[in-house]
Design an enzyme around this catalytic site. Structure first.
Site, PDB file in Angstrom:
ATOM      1  N   HIS A 121      -3.713   1.632   8.247  1.00 39.07           N
ATOM      2  CA  HIS A 121      -2.353   2.165   8.080  1.00 39.07           C
ATOM      3  C   HIS A 121      -2.346   3.339   7.087  1.00 39.07           C
ATOM      4  O   HIS A 121      -1.768   4.385   7.352  1.00 39.07           O
ATOM      5  CB  HIS A 121      -1.430   1.029   7.590  1.00 39.07           C
ATOM      6  CG  HIS A 121      -0.009   1.422   7.384  1.00 39.07           C
ATOM      7  ND1 HIS A 121       1.001   0.996   8.211  1.00 39.07           N
ATOM      8  CD2 HIS A 121       0.583   2.205   6.457  1.00 39.07           C
ATOM      9  CE1 HIS A 121       2.154   1.515   7.797  1.00 39.07           C
ATOM     10  NE2 HIS A 121       1.932   2.248   6.727  1.00 39.07           N
ATOM     11  N   GLU A 122      -3.032   3.142   5.942  1.00 44.89           N
ATOM     12  CA  GLU A 122      -3.038   4.199   4.913  1.00 44.89           C
ATOM     13  C   GLU A 122      -3.868   5.413   5.367  1.00 44.89           C
ATOM     14  O   GLU A 122      -3.512   6.556   5.081  1.00 44.89           O
ATOM     15  CB  GLU A 122      -3.552   3.653   3.575  1.00 44.89           C
ATOM     16  CG  GLU A 122      -2.753   2.486   3.001  1.00 44.89           C
ATOM     17  CD  GLU A 122      -1.253   2.714   2.940  1.00 44.89           C
ATOM     18  OE1 GLU A 122      -0.811   3.872   2.792  1.00 44.89           O
ATOM     19  OE2 GLU A 122      -0.502   1.725   3.064  1.00 44.89           O
ATOM     20  N   GLY A 180       0.827  -1.205   0.000  1.00 44.16           N
ATOM     21  CA  GLY A 180       0.000   0.000   0.000  1.00 44.16           C
ATOM     22  C   GLY A 180       0.857   1.248   0.000  1.00 44.16           C
ATOM     23  O   GLY A 180       1.979   1.243   0.518  1.00 44.16           O
ATOM     24  N   GLN A 200       3.082   9.822   0.794  1.00 46.47           N
ATOM     25  CA  GLN A 200       4.387   9.151   0.824  1.00 46.47           C
ATOM     26  C   GLN A 200       5.209   9.442  -0.427  1.00 46.47           C
ATOM     27  O   GLN A 200       6.394   9.133  -0.479  1.00 46.47           O
ATOM     28  CB  GLN A 200       4.212   7.635   0.967  1.00 46.47           C
ATOM     29  CG  GLN A 200       3.668   7.218   2.316  1.00 46.47           C
ATOM     30  CD  GLN A 200       3.495   5.713   2.377  1.00 46.47           C
ATOM     31  OE1 GLN A 200       2.467   5.192   1.972  1.00 46.47           O
ATOM     32  NE2 GLN A 200       4.496   5.009   2.867  1.00 46.47           N
ATOM     33  N   HIS A 212      -1.744   7.552   7.367  1.00 46.50           N
ATOM     34  CA  HIS A 212      -0.876   8.419   6.552  1.00 46.50           C
ATOM     35  C   HIS A 212      -1.609   9.698   6.135  1.00 46.50           C
ATOM     36  O   HIS A 212      -1.033  10.788   6.152  1.00 46.50           O
ATOM     37  CB  HIS A 212      -0.419   7.691   5.280  1.00 46.50           C
ATOM     38  CG  HIS A 212       0.809   6.853   5.477  1.00 46.50           C
ATOM     39  ND1 HIS A 212       1.994   7.361   5.933  1.00 46.50           N
ATOM     40  CD2 HIS A 212       1.027   5.528   5.270  1.00 46.50           C
ATOM     41  CE1 HIS A 212       2.900   6.383   6.003  1.00 46.50           C
ATOM     42  NE2 HIS A 212       2.333   5.267   5.608  1.00 46.50           N
ATOM     43  N   CYS A 265       6.414  -0.105   7.275  1.00 47.48           N
ATOM     44  CA  CYS A 265       5.996   1.016   6.436  1.00 47.48           C
ATOM     45  C   CYS A 265       7.128   1.349   5.472  1.00 47.48           C
ATOM     46  O   CYS A 265       8.285   1.456   5.899  1.00 47.48           O
ATOM     47  CB  CYS A 265       5.692   2.234   7.317  1.00 47.48           C
ATOM     48  SG  CYS A 265       5.251   3.712   6.380  1.00 47.48           S
ATOM     49  N   LEU A 266       6.800   1.523   4.195  1.00 47.11           N
ATOM     50  CA  LEU A 266       7.835   1.849   3.205  1.00 47.11           C
ATOM     51  C   LEU A 266       8.569   3.137   3.563  1.00 47.11           C
ATOM     52  O   LEU A 266       9.731   3.308   3.214  1.00 47.11           O
ATOM     53  CB  LEU A 266       7.213   1.997   1.807  1.00 47.11           C
ATOM     54  CG  LEU A 266       6.599   0.739   1.188  1.00 47.11           C
ATOM     55  CD1 LEU A 266       5.968   1.076  -0.157  1.00 47.11           C
ATOM     56  CD2 LEU A 266       7.644  -0.350   1.027  1.00 47.11           C
TER      57      LEU A 266
HETATM   58 ZN   LIG Z   1       3.174   3.431   5.602  1.00 46.13          ZN
END
Ligand SMILES: [Zn+2]
Length: 182
Positions: free
Chosen positions: A144-145, A57, A62, A148, A102-103
């Site tokens: 999670h998204e 995701g 991001q 963000h 998380c990326l």
């Molecule tokens: Zn993340």
């Protein structure tokens, strides 16, 4: 600024994944006004970044564009492209506690407590509103998204022990960012 103007002025071709502690990750994203070609180009670029990472995701913020939009590919199949514009969680139930990464916070995985069943309402690239209920991993991804889009990171949801255990990695990310090598 109007949200679509934010997208228009972004250099979409050159967007890249941004990482903690980039302050842009803390911005609260604003709703997308309408689905237009700029939104579609942004979504294309986000999938490129997601698949290159690779991850399951990615929120627009991001990539440094603070608009309420995230993309997902929970199965890892490049044909499985899910797009959520102006998403909001409309119901949630149960709880789960699993490892989460998380990326934008590379190298850190931590146990986070989340709701286990989550229903999200969003607009698709076709401009139509839809509702989707996810359980387990998908529910976790939705939460999670959504975090963000509200400027929240897994670091904010870590317990103090996990934060202590990961302090060296967190410091490394902060040092890299300060040196401009992140
Ligand atoms: Zn993340």
């Amino acid at each position: 600024m109007e949200t679509n103007a934010k997208i228009k002025q972004a250099d979409i071709a050159n967007l890249r994944l941004i990482r903690y502690p980039d302050p842009r990750l803390r911005e609260v994203s604003t709703p997308v006004d309408e689905i237009d070609d700029d939104v579609r180009r942004l979504v294309e670029k986000m999938f490129e970044i997601l698949f290159a990472a690779p991850g399951v995701g990615l929120a627009a913020v991001q990539a440094g564009v603070p608009v309420r939009l995230f993309v997902a590919c929970p199965t890892g199949d490049p044909k499985d492209r899910r797009v959520y514009v102006n998403p909001r969680i409309v119901s949630e139930d149960g709880s789960q506690e699993e490892d989460e990464g998380c990326l934008s916070v590379p190298g850190i995985t931590t146990r986070i407590k989340r709701r286990n069943v989550v229903t999200i309402r969003a607009v698709g690239l076709d401009g139509k509103e839809f509702e989707e209920t996810g359980e387990g991993l998908i529910a976790r991804l939705f939460q999670h998204e959504t975090d963000h889009l509200n400027g929240r990171l897994i670091l904010d949801r870590m317990g103090s022990l996990a934060r202590l255990a990961n302090r060296r990695l967190i410091k490394e990310l902060e040092d890299k960012f300060a040196e401009g090598t992140a």
